[in-house]
Write a protein that holds these residues in place. Sequence first.
Motif, PDB file in Angstrom:
ATOM      1  N   SER A 208       0.835  -1.202   0.000  1.00 52.95           N
ATOM      2  CA  SER A 208       0.000   0.000   0.000  1.00 52.95           C
ATOM      3  C   SER A 208       0.871   1.254   0.000  1.00 52.95           C
ATOM      4  O   SER A 208       0.513   2.276  -0.587  1.00 52.95           O
ATOM      5  N   ARG A 209       2.066   1.166   0.614  1.00 56.36           N
ATOM      6  CA  ARG A 209       2.945   2.335   0.602  1.00 56.36           C
ATOM      7  C   ARG A 209       3.587   2.523  -0.774  1.00 56.36           C
ATOM      8  O   ARG A 209       3.863   3.657  -1.185  1.00 56.36           O
ATOM      9  N   ASP A 211       1.971   1.993  -3.452  1.00 56.81           N
ATOM     10  CA  ASP A 211       0.893   2.682  -4.176  1.00 56.81           C
ATOM     11  C   ASP A 211       0.903   4.171  -3.866  1.00 56.81           C
ATOM     12  O   ASP A 211       0.735   5.002  -4.760  1.00 56.81           O
ATOM     13  N   LEU A 270      -2.153  -1.480  -9.315  1.00 57.10           N
ATOM     14  CA  LEU A 270      -2.212  -1.381  -7.846  1.00 57.10           C
ATOM     15  C   LEU A 270      -1.350  -2.489  -7.240  1.00 57.10           C
ATOM     16  O   LEU A 270      -1.556  -3.663  -7.521  1.00 57.10           O
ATOM     17  N   ARG A 272      -0.986  -4.043  -4.428  1.00 57.42           N
ATOM     18  CA  ARG A 272      -1.472  -5.173  -3.631  1.00 57.42           C
ATOM     19  C   ARG A 272      -1.871  -6.336  -4.538  1.00 57.42           C
ATOM     20  O   ARG A 272      -1.814  -7.490  -4.131  1.00 57.42           O
TER      21      ARG A 272
ATOM     22  N   ASP B  96      -9.646   3.515  -7.403  1.00 60.68           N
ATOM     23  CA  ASP B  96      -8.445   3.148  -6.636  1.00 60.68           C
ATOM     24  C   ASP B  96      -7.752   4.385  -6.074  1.00 60.68           C
ATOM     25  O   ASP B  96      -7.259   4.374  -4.941  1.00 60.68           O
ATOM     26  N   ARG B  99      -9.749   5.602  -3.222  1.00 58.85           N
ATOM     27  CA  ARG B  99      -9.616   4.671  -2.099  1.00 58.85           C
ATOM     28  C   ARG B  99      -8.278   4.881  -1.384  1.00 58.85           C
ATOM     29  O   ARG B  99      -8.211   4.830  -0.147  1.00 58.85           O
ATOM     30  N   LEU B 100      -7.205   5.132  -2.157  1.00 55.66           N
ATOM     31  CA  LEU B 100      -5.901   5.407  -1.536  1.00 55.66           C
ATOM     32  C   LEU B 100      -6.003   6.620  -0.616  1.00 55.66           C
ATOM     33  O   LEU B 100      -5.483   6.616   0.502  1.00 55.66           O
ATOM     34  N   GLU B 103      -7.840   5.635   2.528  1.00 61.00           N
ATOM     35  CA  GLU B 103      -7.011   4.818   3.425  1.00 61.00           C
ATOM     36  C   GLU B 103      -6.008   5.687   4.176  1.00 61.00           C
ATOM     37  O   GLU B 103      -5.829   5.550   5.383  1.00 61.00           O
ATOM     38  N   ARG B 104      -5.346   6.579   3.437  1.00 58.61           N
ATOM     39  CA  ARG B 104      -4.331   7.415   4.084  1.00 58.61           C
ATOM     40  C   ARG B 104      -4.974   8.373   5.080  1.00 58.61           C
ATOM     41  O   ARG B 104      -4.376   8.725   6.080  1.00 58.61           O
ATOM     42  N   PRO B 108     -11.008   4.302   5.666  1.00 56.50           N
ATOM     43  CA  PRO B 108     -10.883   3.335   4.578  1.00 56.50           C
ATOM     44  C   PRO B 108     -12.193   2.662   4.164  1.00 56.50           C
ATOM     45  O   PRO B 108     -12.164   1.740   3.372  1.00 56.50           O
TER      46      PRO B 108
END
Lengths: 326, 250
Positions: A208-209, A211, A270, A272, B96, B99-100, B103-104, B108
């Motif tokens: 995720s990081r 990304d 992405l 993941r 996406d 969503r990022l 999440e950050r 989320p």
Amino acid sequence: MRPWLILAAVLALAIVVAACAGHDWATPGDLWRAIGGDRDLRSRLLFDWRLPRVLAAACVGALLGLGGAIFQGVFRNPLAEPYLLGSAGGAALGATVALLVPLMLPQAVLLPILAFAGAWGATLLVLGIACVAGAVDAAGLLLAGVAVAAILGALRSFLMLALSDETVSLQIVLSWVLGGVQTPTWSTLGLLALITLGCVGLALLLASRLDVLGLGETMARAFGLDVTRFIAVAVLAGSVVVAAAVAFGGLVAFVGLAAPHIARWLVGPLHRALLPASALVGAIVVTLADAIARAALPPAEIPLGLVTAVAGGPFFILLLSRRLRS
Amino acid sequence: MTAIVANRLVVKRGEATLLDDLSLSFGATGSVALIGPNGAGKSTLLKVLAGLEAPNAGAVSVQGRALASMSAAERVRTIGFLPQHFEPHWDLAVRDLVRLGAERGGRPSGDAVEQALTRYELGALAGRRWSTLSGGENARVLLAMVLVADPAVLLADEPAAALDIRHRLDVVQALAERGRDRLSVVVVHDLDLAFRFFERVVVLVGGKVMADAPAAELLDDPRLDEAFGVRFERIRTPDGTILQASRTTA
């Protein structure tokens, strides 16, 4: 869900085909009997020699695909490849020492250890130089990588010139550099499988990081990512993955560059999803390439890196040009 | 309650002083336009306020706490930052990207993402890739990414500068309207938009605050002409005042 099923099915098929392929071709039925515990000599050869080799090739490919995807993610550049930060030069130097310098341990043990140490050590050195120079970013790492690779390459050439004579052939060094999966014992294969799974887990922790980093440095920082520190951590993790691949498979060309591309077309960018998909693609490619290396010109074996470059190169160019046209 | 206090900020790059002993404070709500000529320090100030750059001297506190002592996660939940240029390295899909951001920002949940997509009219584009979008759609995606987590403070480095006038209006208006119940500080290049949509205008020149006043008051202030080194003709229209600039010296 569909790309994952396809990848898993293709990998399973590739493993079966590769296990059948060789100097002496087997049928799936032969394989089944060998796995079932048949004590016939041919079955035992299949079970003790060919199957571990095929599965080791799959693991090495998975590690290369994974390493390539991590490095492309860190450098945010689709041209990045796993050997970028000196690991190839370091591994080759380690292997040259193992092959040419008489040391206490048997070569079969020493070779993977020194190759791993060389690959990982070289990347640590590159990272250290970039840290000292205060340039832990793509440009700083790449420059340090180029410099370290040049120095290690020169050292290796010197060793080869100084140590080779009639009794020690340079050909074994050359053949190692061109890549090739050694046939492991089942217990060594177990270790390799554990390392591979561990590396996939390690990579997923970064996903995720990676990304967030892909959003660009400003945005990544705005989203709370300590960019410099993360790049260092990801390079360290990536270098472990690559060093493991090199220790068990030598310098296999091209897979680490191509596998993430193919994976990106299948599952998107992405990380993941990309990281495990890239590992699967790498596993498929190296499994098949290793089968070609064993079966194409029996009884001789073609170095694996030559097969991946010669067969993989045109295939990759074809995919790339079709992709660019669409 | 004040949301942000910047106390005597100094930022130097080599010989150049980008922020020169600058102090400012912002309330918990309100829309503030940061204006000033090129090189005035607007972007630097915004980055320091967002915690992306550390000042050489001075400090920023956010909601009563030192910005430097906040964890990255806390900072992201409190402050949303919209950069001037945004171009993702990988061609991610709209959903996406949003969503990022969610999440950050510590939200989320899928609901938050879908709400943001709806709010910025991205529902139909959710599956599209970034490279296939128009500039106006890109700007809406960026807004959704940063605002999906609903931060208390929004710092925006005019992300609309390159858009056509209609999309620029939409984006700047959306940023200013957030000032009704949140704090929204925006670097605005189009002075007419700054004075028309924002409550408060801060003029930066040479890393210092030259003027800081409600938009309506500042509009007639001669310091505005001085700040930009031009003479402004103030043209009154039923929709507000238009500033037309001409060179001061022939």
